[in-house]
Design an enzyme around this catalytic site. Structure first.
Site, short mmCIF file in Angstrom:
data_model
loop_
_atom_site.label_atom_id
_atom_site.label_comp_id
_atom_site.label_asym_id
_atom_site.label_seq_id
_atom_site.Cartn_x
_atom_site.Cartn_y
_atom_site.Cartn_z
N PRO A 15 2.49 -7.62 3.86
CA PRO A 15 2.45 -6.49 4.50
C PRO A 15 1.85 -5.38 3.82
O PRO A 15 1.77 -5.08 2.62
CB PRO A 15 3.95 -6.08 4.51
CG PRO A 15 4.55 -7.52 4.41
CD PRO A 15 3.67 -8.27 3.44
N GLU A 16 0.72 -4.72 4.70
CA GLU A 16 0.09 -3.60 3.99
C GLU A 16 0.43 -2.38 5.03
O GLU A 16 1.31 -2.59 5.87
CB GLU A 16 -1.53 -3.98 4.50
CG GLU A 16 -2.04 -4.98 3.20
CD GLU A 16 -3.51 -5.26 3.07
OE1 GLU A 16 -4.33 -4.46 3.44
OE2 GLU A 16 -3.98 -6.40 3.10
N LYS A 23 2.90 1.10 1.42
CA LYS A 23 3.66 -0.05 1.82
C LYS A 23 5.05 0.39 1.70
O LYS A 23 5.58 -0.74 1.83
CB LYS A 23 3.13 -0.96 0.87
CG LYS A 23 1.75 -1.26 1.00
CD LYS A 23 1.36 -2.59 -0.07
CE LYS A 23 -0.34 -2.53 -0.16
NZ LYS A 23 -0.67 -3.57 -1.24
N ARG A 60 9.65 -15.21 0.49
CA ARG A 60 9.41 -15.66 -0.90
C ARG A 60 10.27 -14.45 -1.78
O ARG A 60 10.07 -14.80 -3.06
CB ARG A 60 7.94 -15.63 -1.09
CG ARG A 60 7.12 -16.60 -0.34
CD ARG A 60 5.81 -16.87 -0.82
NE ARG A 60 5.67 -16.99 -2.20
CZ ARG A 60 4.52 -17.19 -2.74
NH1 ARG A 60 3.49 -16.83 -2.09
NH2 ARG A 60 4.36 -17.28 -3.93
N ARG A 111 -7.83 -10.16 -7.32
CA ARG A 111 -7.88 -10.70 -6.22
C ARG A 111 -9.05 -11.35 -5.51
O ARG A 111 -10.22 -11.17 -6.10
CB ARG A 111 -7.51 -9.51 -5.07
CG ARG A 111 -6.35 -8.61 -5.67
CD ARG A 111 -4.95 -9.69 -5.60
NE ARG A 111 -4.35 -10.06 -4.43
CZ ARG A 111 -3.96 -9.30 -3.34
NH1 ARG A 111 -3.63 -7.92 -3.71
NH2 ARG A 111 -3.40 -9.94 -2.18
#
Ligand SMILES: [Zn+2]
Length: 265
Positions: free
Chosen positions: A2-3, A59, A112, A250
């Protein structure tokens, strides 16, 4: 992961369903995601109260309960909010459920468990303590130039750094850079006025448009990178194969043809 757009959608969902109702119970099914609080404290402090309003920064989502108490939600990698009536509708990944007087539930789901739930008194103090940068959608061009302009490093790493600007993650950083045809490894100090303005406009455009598309990849325009991102994907602009590179730990996806390094200035 989620951004900003996903968290904004969670905020709107929460605002539309969960405000101004008495919290009858807090059902903590897993304490791993609780930060600096316990199941007992969370329940004791929220039971009988109501959520009054919410505030998103980057976020993070903060929800104010009456009595000057804020609930802090961070969605980690797989966190989300679900609102439903029957307990059996809860997924196996529902970690904390807020049970309202109308018998509906707001669940914090997180497969997670990189998400976080905490309590705090003062949101601004929290943002300061964690050195979070300004929110990517609330920042204006002047501030954007000011906070990004004095940085060194790859433009993508700077966009991802929550202490510089909060809310942009891997997916939308790639989308923003694709839109302005900028190679993700471009040194940010090489950007001129024009490039900064383009980058700023693209970041607002992409984040707003993603919110409007409910942050669903299949709702994004076909001209975007997102629906094509990944191995074997082709650039929707020139049709060539997309490339990837490790930048700032990333994986960046980009079009080596449309996003050449020297196209930045
Ligand atoms: Zn291309």
């Amino acid at each position: 992961m989620p951004e900003l757009p996903e968290v904004e959608i969670f905020k709107r969902c929460l605002d539309a369903t969960s405000l101004h109702q008495r919290i009858d119970d807090v059902d903590v099914r897993n304490t791993y995601i609780l930060k600096k609080t316990s199941a007992r404290e969370l329940t004791r402090r929220l039971k009988g109260r109501r959520f009054e309003l919410s505030r998103r920064h980057g976020k993070h989502l903060f929800v104010r309960a009456d009595g000057e108490l804020w609930l802090r939600l961070h969605f980690g990698m797989t966190g989300s909010l679900q609102y439903f009536k029957k307990d059996e509708q809860a997924s196996r990944y529902a970690r904390v459920l807020f049970v309202f007087a109308n018998n509906h539930r707001l669940a914090f789901d997180d497969q997670r468990q990189f998400g976080q739930i905490g309590l705090l008194k003062d949101v601004d103090e929290f943002l300061k303590k964690h050195s979070l940068g300004p929110d990517a959608l609330k920042i204006d061009l002047r501030e954007f130039r000011k906070v990004l302009g004095k940085r060194r490093g790859a433009v993508k790493s700077v966009l991802l750094n929550q202490r510089i600007i909060a809310g942009i993650g891997n997916i939308y950083a790639d989308e923003i850079l694709f839109r302005v045809r900028m190679h993700p490894a471009t040194e940010i100090f090489r950007l001129g006025d024009n490039a900064f303005t383009k980058l700023f406009r693209a970041s607002h455009y992409v984040l707003r448009k993603a919110i409007a598309a409910k942050a669903a990849a299949n709702q994004m325009p076909g001209s975007w990178l997102l629906p094509h991102r990944g191995r074997g994907g082709k650039c929707p602009r020139c049709g060539r194969k997309l490339g990837s590179a490790r930048i700032g730990s990333r994986t960046a996806w980009f079009c080596p043809q449309c996003q050449k390094r020297q196209s930045a200035s």
